[in-house]
Design a protein around this motif. Structure first.
Motif, PDB file in Angstrom:
ATOM      1  N   ALA A 202     -21.514  36.489  44.071  1.00 41.68           N
ATOM      2  CA  ALA A 202     -20.483  36.989  43.150  1.00 41.68           C
ATOM      3  C   ALA A 202     -19.127  36.945  43.831  1.00 41.68           C
ATOM      4  CB  ALA A 202     -20.815  38.409  42.705  1.00 41.68           C
ATOM      5  N   ARG A 203     -18.139  36.517  43.087  1.00 38.61           N
ATOM      6  CA  ARG A 203     -16.813  36.313  43.657  1.00 38.61           C
ATOM      7  C   ARG A 203     -16.014  37.606  43.594  1.00 38.61           C
ATOM      8  NH1 ARG A 203     -13.913  31.380  41.135  1.00 38.61           N
ATOM      9  NH2 ARG A 203     -14.307  32.608  39.245  1.00 38.61           N
ATOM     10  N   PRO A 204     -15.695  38.189  44.741  1.00 40.65           N
ATOM     11  CA  PRO A 204     -14.900  39.424  44.729  1.00 40.65           C
ATOM     12  C   PRO A 204     -13.507  39.172  44.161  1.00 40.65           C
ATOM     13  CG  PRO A 204     -15.955  39.090  46.866  1.00 40.65           C
ATOM     14  CD  PRO A 204     -16.106  37.815  46.102  1.00 40.65           C
ATOM     15  N   ALA A 205     -12.944  40.219  43.602  1.00 42.48           N
ATOM     16  CA  ALA A 205     -11.596  40.109  43.039  1.00 42.48           C
ATOM     17  C   ALA A 205     -10.580  39.877  44.155  1.00 42.48           C
ATOM     18  CB  ALA A 205     -11.247  41.372  42.261  1.00 42.48           C
ATOM     19  N   VAL A 206      -9.599  39.066  43.854  1.00 49.80           N
ATOM     20  CA  VAL A 206      -8.525  38.750  44.796  1.00 49.80           C
ATOM     21  C   VAL A 206      -7.203  39.132  44.155  1.00 49.80           C
ATOM     22  CG1 VAL A 206      -7.340  36.907  46.046  1.00 49.80           C
ATOM     23  CG2 VAL A 206      -9.807  36.885  45.873  1.00 49.80           C
ATOM     24  N   SER A 207      -6.356  39.763  44.922  1.00 54.75           N
ATOM     25  CA  SER A 207      -5.049  40.155  44.408  1.00 54.75           C
ATOM     26  C   SER A 207      -4.214  38.915  44.111  1.00 54.75           C
ATOM     27  CB  SER A 207      -4.318  41.039  45.421  1.00 54.75           C
ATOM     28  OG  SER A 207      -5.073  42.183  45.723  1.00 54.75           O
ATOM     29  N   PRO A 208      -3.537  38.882  42.984  1.00 56.55           N
ATOM     30  CA  PRO A 208      -2.657  37.741  42.681  1.00 56.55           C
ATOM     31  C   PRO A 208      -1.458  37.735  43.611  1.00 56.55           C
ATOM     32  CG  PRO A 208      -2.421  39.450  41.031  1.00 56.55           C
ATOM     33  CD  PRO A 208      -3.553  39.886  41.905  1.00 56.55           C
ATOM     34  N   THR A 209      -1.262  36.655  44.294  1.00 55.37           N
ATOM     35  CA  THR A 209      -0.195  36.556  45.292  1.00 55.37           C
ATOM     36  C   THR A 209       0.418  35.170  45.262  1.00 55.37           C
ATOM     37  OG1 THR A 209      -1.809  35.955  47.003  1.00 55.37           O
ATOM     38  CG2 THR A 209      -1.179  38.283  46.856  1.00 55.37           C
ATOM     39  N   VAL A 210       1.526  35.035  45.947  1.00 56.07           N
ATOM     40  CA  VAL A 210       2.178  33.753  46.180  1.00 56.07           C
ATOM     41  C   VAL A 210       1.907  33.368  47.633  1.00 56.07           C
ATOM     42  CG1 VAL A 210       4.367  32.518  46.255  1.00 56.07           C
ATOM     43  CG2 VAL A 210       3.961  34.232  44.486  1.00 56.07           C
ATOM     44  N   PRO A 211       1.116  32.342  47.900  1.00 54.96           N
ATOM     45  CA  PRO A 211       0.817  31.968  49.296  1.00 54.96           C
ATOM     46  C   PRO A 211       2.055  31.437  49.995  1.00 54.96           C
ATOM     47  CG  PRO A 211      -0.055  30.328  47.790  1.00 54.96           C
ATOM     48  CD  PRO A 211       0.460  31.445  46.930  1.00 54.96           C
ATOM     49  N   ILE A 212       2.196  31.788  51.237  1.00 58.14           N
ATOM     50  CA  ILE A 212       3.319  31.336  52.061  1.00 58.14           C
ATOM     51  C   ILE A 212       2.749  30.487  53.192  1.00 58.14           C
ATOM     52  CG2 ILE A 212       5.286  32.016  53.464  1.00 58.14           C
ATOM     53  CD1 ILE A 212       5.595  32.709  50.544  1.00 58.14           C
ATOM     54  N   ALA A 213       2.995  29.190  53.149  1.00 60.94           N
ATOM     55  CA  ALA A 213       2.530  28.303  54.219  1.00 60.94           C
ATOM     56  C   ALA A 213       3.379  28.506  55.463  1.00 60.94           C
ATOM     57  CB  ALA A 213       2.586  26.852  53.755  1.00 60.94           C
ATOM     58  N   GLU A 214       2.779  28.210  56.603  1.00 63.13           N
ATOM     59  CA  GLU A 214       3.498  28.438  57.864  1.00 63.13           C
ATOM     60  C   GLU A 214       4.723  27.547  57.982  1.00 63.13           C
ATOM     61  OE1 GLU A 214       2.622  28.852  62.663  1.00 63.13           O
ATOM     62  OE2 GLU A 214       1.017  28.286  61.271  1.00 63.13           O
ATOM     63  N   GLU A 215       4.633  26.318  57.463  1.00 58.52           N
ATOM     64  CA  GLU A 215       5.797  25.436  57.571  1.00 58.52           C
ATOM     65  C   GLU A 215       6.952  25.901  56.701  1.00 58.52           C
ATOM     66  OE1 GLU A 215       2.648  23.578  54.856  1.00 58.52           O
ATOM     67  OE2 GLU A 215       2.743  24.484  56.851  1.00 58.52           O
ATOM     68  N   SER A 216       6.684  26.729  55.678  1.00 59.68           N
ATOM     69  CA  SER A 216       7.760  27.234  54.826  1.00 59.68           C
ATOM     70  C   SER A 216       8.340  28.553  55.322  1.00 59.68           C
ATOM     71  CB  SER A 216       7.254  27.416  53.393  1.00 59.68           C
ATOM     72  OG  SER A 216       6.245  28.408  53.341  1.00 59.68           O
TER      73      SER A 216
ATOM     74  N   LEU B 207       8.788  33.954  59.934  1.00 64.36           N
ATOM     75  CA  LEU B 207       7.984  35.084  59.478  1.00 64.36           C
ATOM     76  C   LEU B 207       6.630  35.085  60.177  1.00 64.36           C
ATOM     77  CD1 LEU B 207       7.624  37.492  57.599  1.00 64.36           C
ATOM     78  CD2 LEU B 207       6.866  35.910  55.807  1.00 64.36           C
ATOM     79  N   TYR B 208       6.002  33.936  60.299  1.00 60.09           N
ATOM     80  CA  TYR B 208       4.722  33.857  61.018  1.00 60.09           C
ATOM     81  C   TYR B 208       4.905  34.230  62.482  1.00 60.09           C
ATOM     82  CZ  TYR B 208       1.721  31.876  57.386  1.00 60.09           C
ATOM     83  OH  TYR B 208       0.947  31.704  56.266  1.00 60.09           O
ATOM     84  N   ARG B 209       6.015  33.812  63.061  1.00 63.26           N
ATOM     85  CA  ARG B 209       6.265  34.148  64.466  1.00 63.26           C
ATOM     86  C   ARG B 209       6.444  35.652  64.629  1.00 63.26           C
ATOM     87  NH1 ARG B 209      10.488  31.408  64.918  1.00 63.26           N
ATOM     88  NH2 ARG B 209       9.379  29.433  65.205  1.00 63.26           N
TER      89      ARG B 209
ATOM     90  N   ALA C 281      -4.142  38.251  65.028  1.00 62.24           N
ATOM     91  CA  ALA C 281      -3.099  37.976  64.046  1.00 62.24           C
ATOM     92  C   ALA C 281      -3.730  37.651  62.693  1.00 62.24           C
ATOM     93  CB  ALA C 281      -2.221  36.817  64.506  1.00 62.24           C
ATOM     94  N   PRO C 282      -3.090  38.015  61.589  1.00 68.74           N
ATOM     95  CA  PRO C 282      -3.617  37.630  60.272  1.00 68.74           C
ATOM     96  C   PRO C 282      -3.737  36.121  60.146  1.00 68.74           C
ATOM     97  CG  PRO C 282      -1.898  39.295  60.063  1.00 68.74           C
ATOM     98  CD  PRO C 282      -1.883  38.854  61.480  1.00 68.74           C
ATOM     99  N   SER C 283      -4.697  35.683  59.350  1.00 73.64           N
ATOM    100  CA  SER C 283      -4.934  34.246  59.217  1.00 73.64           C
ATOM    101  C   SER C 283      -3.883  33.570  58.347  1.00 73.64           C
ATOM    102  CB  SER C 283      -6.316  34.003  58.607  1.00 73.64           C
ATOM    103  OG  SER C 283      -6.409  34.626  57.319  1.00 73.64           O
ATOM    104  N   ALA C 284      -3.245  34.297  57.440  1.00 72.21           N
ATOM    105  CA  ALA C 284      -2.234  33.726  56.554  1.00 72.21           C
ATOM    106  C   ALA C 284      -1.369  34.859  56.017  1.00 72.21           C
ATOM    107  CB  ALA C 284      -2.882  32.948  55.402  1.00 72.21           C
ATOM    108  N   ILE C 285      -0.296  34.475  55.343  1.00 74.10           N
ATOM    109  CA  ILE C 285       0.634  35.434  54.757  1.00 74.10           C
ATOM    110  C   ILE C 285       0.819  35.067  53.286  1.00 74.10           C
ATOM    111  CG2 ILE C 285       2.990  36.351  54.800  1.00 74.10           C
ATOM    112  CD1 ILE C 285       3.089  35.783  57.762  1.00 74.10           C
ATOM    113  N   ALA C 286       0.862  36.080  52.456  1.00 74.26           N
ATOM    114  CA  ALA C 286       1.098  35.894  51.019  1.00 74.26           C
ATOM    115  C   ALA C 286       2.018  37.003  50.530  1.00 74.26           C
ATOM    116  CB  ALA C 286      -0.213  35.890  50.233  1.00 74.26           C
ATOM    117  N   LEU C 287       2.691  36.749  49.430  1.00 72.81           N
ATOM    118  CA  LEU C 287       3.607  37.723  48.854  1.00 72.81           C
ATOM    119  C   LEU C 287       3.077  38.199  47.517  1.00 72.81           C
ATOM    120  CD1 LEU C 287       7.135  36.155  49.528  1.00 72.81           C
ATOM    121  CD2 LEU C 287       5.808  37.700  50.963  1.00 72.81           C
ATOM    122  N   THR C 288       3.349  39.454  47.217  1.00 68.49           N
ATOM    123  CA  THR C 288       2.973  40.042  45.931  1.00 68.49           C
ATOM    124  C   THR C 288       4.210  40.659  45.300  1.00 68.49           C
ATOM    125  OG1 THR C 288       1.532  41.666  44.847  1.00 68.49           O
ATOM    126  CG2 THR C 288       2.357  42.245  47.003  1.00 68.49           C
ATOM    127  N   PRO C 289       4.373  40.541  43.987  1.00 69.63           N
ATOM    128  CA  PRO C 289       5.554  41.131  43.339  1.00 69.63           C
ATOM    129  C   PRO C 289       5.397  42.632  43.133  1.00 69.63           C
ATOM    130  CG  PRO C 289       4.201  40.018  41.720  1.00 69.63           C
ATOM    131  CD  PRO C 289       3.551  39.767  43.049  1.00 69.63           C
TER     132      PRO C 289
END
Length: 606
Positions: free
Chosen positions: A85-99, A103-105, A118-126
């Motif tokens: 079963a697929r757990p719910a995921v918060s709706p976010t805007v993914p932020i790639a490291e090259e963009s 912030l990643y640093r 360190a977190p594996s990735a960064i995302a933004l939520t409104p």
């Protein structure tokens, strides 16, 4: 060992003990599922060795073995659903490291200072919040290769990332309002949570709880065939039972993780964290005000502001100008904002703004002819002016349906276009209006006598006698307002029924059932009285723009506003309410006369 170190260890130990309690519940459930099979094995082994023989044992084997098989099949089905079963995921805007390399640093340096992964990735939520989110489930793979700015469309990859660290989700308003140092201080306790999260027992307990929660959601999905509904009902009952059993332990586990992370973050920018927490509350207030007062009218018009996060800065700057308690906040604007950590902040702001419209209003997932962005410079003309004229046109359509004539004076010349005088004449109650005009006249005469003579006491007494007469007379009900409000409500309902539904994601790609969008409605449905007051206000504003040279404007804290003679009209609402609720048009007529607005002139509508 320091006190902070002892606190970290105590919190982590408490979290691990609660995680073990959750895993023990899982183990007990497995043991219960295997118990009939174990009894069946004993019975079969006894028969083969010649110990458990006879009719009774033979009958027991015939009863226990089918039960064991059924229980095993049911347990396997439940375990498969919980695991897949697929757990719910918060709706976010993914932020790639090259963009956002800076912030990643910043996040990685913060993780190094805290001695946590360190977190594996960064995302933004409104939203004005930040947290860690585990997305190691196979269904939560990398986003599709198509050009998408949000994760509402889902993910197709089924590659497991069981060893990946959680994803750091940051509230997008924080990046625009906070300075770099404040953002680092706010994120310190959040990033510190990756340490306890990496513990195998805590990670396993979280996966089990998320799987149970997802299984309950799967079992509650409507539209299945009767046999599937029966199976899902059984799975849902078992999953809810297990979820209730481990609910308290899971909650205490998360508290322990939070306590350990907070203690670990004490050593990083502690003094700045106190100041930053004040900015969190201020950003939340500004974001809520911007969404409800500014963005919501645009969303209702089929447009979405494309720079909501930049609007937060403008709203909070305006608040600091108006509120003496907010003095000093504007001086922060000279420091480097956290949005400078992004390579293209405008693109990210646009993606977060579109996601906010989808979450809080239920708009489509992508722009289109009926769902286009609007800039802040275009907002007064594209949103405010259009909204007022649309509402005024709807108001006159309802008046036509009710059979209200263009003018109540038979001797008056015929007016071809819609006028404000039509609304004033229809909603006003002559007795109440005459009483208010008499009170206003008496006040004016009393002021004149006070200026001409020195007998101010007599003037005050006469003025108070009129005030007492008005306050003693309760405001009468206005049946015309009630009928007109009911007509507007019905007209809006008809318009809503003919609107094109928002674009939905396909079931194969949706991370959740988005048929319930908006997920977070901003406001409850407006009452009939509020709708009528809004429509009358819109008509007044149209008359002001067409006959007195007024203009539409945008107030960052109050939303659409009317600019009359270069100043924002702040005293219009109580006068409109006096007309709508009491049938008293005198205050509004006086305001119209003082502002140079001619209600008898036709206005342009859409």
């Amino acid at each position: 060992m320091t006190g902070s170190g002892m606190g970290v260890e105590a919190g982590a130990q408490a979290a691990r003990s609660r995680a073990l309690a959750v895993l023990r519940i899982r183990s007990r459930a497995v043991a219960v599922a295997l118990l009939p099979a174990a009894v069946a094995v004993v019975l079969l082994a006894g028969a083969s060795t010649g110990h458990l023989v006879g009719p009774a044992w033979h009958a027991a084997r015939w009863v226990v073995i089918p039960v064991a098989v059924l229980v095993l099949l049911a347990a396997c089905a439940i375990a498969l659903i919980v695991a897949r079963a697929r757990p719910a995921v918060s709706p976010t805007v993914p932020i790639a490291e090259e963009s956002a390399p800076d912030l990643y640093r910043l996040v990685r340096d913060l993780a190094d200072r805290l001695a946590v992964p360190a977190p594996s990735a960064i995302a933004l939520t409104p939203d004005c919040d930040s947290w860690l989110e585990d997305r190691t489930h196979p269904a939560h793979g990398p986003p599709p290769s198509e050009d998408r700015d949000d994760e509402l469309a889902g993910a197709h990859s089924l590659r497991r990332r069981g060893t990946a660290a959680p994803v750091l989700v940051i509230g997008s308003p924080f990046l625009w309002w906070m300075r770099v140092g404040e953002l680092r201080a706010v994120l310190a306790p959040v990033v510190a949570g990756t340490g306890p999260s990496a513990h195998p027992d805590i990670a396993a307990a979280r996966r089990f709880v998320r799987g149970l929660d997802a299984a309950v959601a799967v079992a509650s999905t409507p539209g299945r065939c009767p046999l599937t509904r029966v199976v899902c009902a059984g799975v849902g009952r078992v999953a809810r039972l297990l979820l209730r059993s481990c609910q308290e332990h899971a909650a205490q586990m998360e508290r322990g993780v939070a306590a350990a992370a907070s203690e670990r973050a004490q050593a990083v920018d502690y003094g700045l964290r106190i100041v930053a927490q004040e900015q969190v509350g201020l950003a939340y207030a500004g974001w809520d005000r911007l969404l409800t007062r500014v963005a919501l009218p645009a969303w209702r018009m089929g447009r979405w502001p494309s720079r909501l996060d930049a609007g937060v800065v403008a709203a909070l700057t305006e608040l600091s100008r108006r509120d003496r308690l907010a003095e000093g906040f504007a001086s922060r604007l000279g420091e480097r904002p956290a949005c400078d950590l992004l390579e293209e902040p405008g693109t990210v702001d646009e993606a977060a703004s579109l996601l906010a419209a989808r979450l809080f209003h239920g708009g489509p997932a992508a722009p289109g002819p009926d769902w286009s962005p609007v800039s802040w410079d275009e907002y007064p003309d594209e949103i405010v002016d259009r909204k007022w004229r649309t509402d005024a046109a709807r108001l006159h359509r309802v008046l036509d349906t009710l059979g209200v004539t263009r003018t109540t004076d038979p001797a008056a010349p015929t007016v071809d276009g819609p006028t404000l005088a039509r609304i004033l004449d229809h909603l006003s109650t002559p007795r109440r209006e005459a009483q208010t005009e008499a009170t206003a006249t008496a006040k004016a005469e009393a002021e004149a006598r006070a200026q001409t003579h020195d007998d101010s006491d007599d003037s005050d007494n006469g003025d108070n006698s009129h005030d007492g007469d008005v306050s003693d007379d309760p405001p009468p009900n206005n049946p015309r307002s009630a009928a007109l409000a009911a007509g507007i409500t019905a007209e809006l309902a008809r318009e809503g029924a003919t609107d094109t539904p928002a674009e939905r994601t396909t079931p194969a790609t949706a991370l959740w059932d988005d048929a319930a969008l908006p997920l977070f409605p901003l406001q409850p449905p407006r009452t009939a009285r509020e709708l009528l007051a809004d429509h009358v206000t819109a008509m007044v504003c149209c008359a002001a723009m067409d006959t007195a040279g007024a203009s539409p404007g945008l107030d960052w804290l109050d939303g659409p506003s009317l600019i009359v003679n270069g100043e924002r009209a702040t005293d219009l609402s109580p006068r409109v309410l006096s007309l709508v609720e009491d049938g008293d048009a005198a205050p509004l007529r006086i305001w119209l006369r003082e502002s140079g607005i001619r209600p008898e002139k036709p206005v342009r509508l859409v």
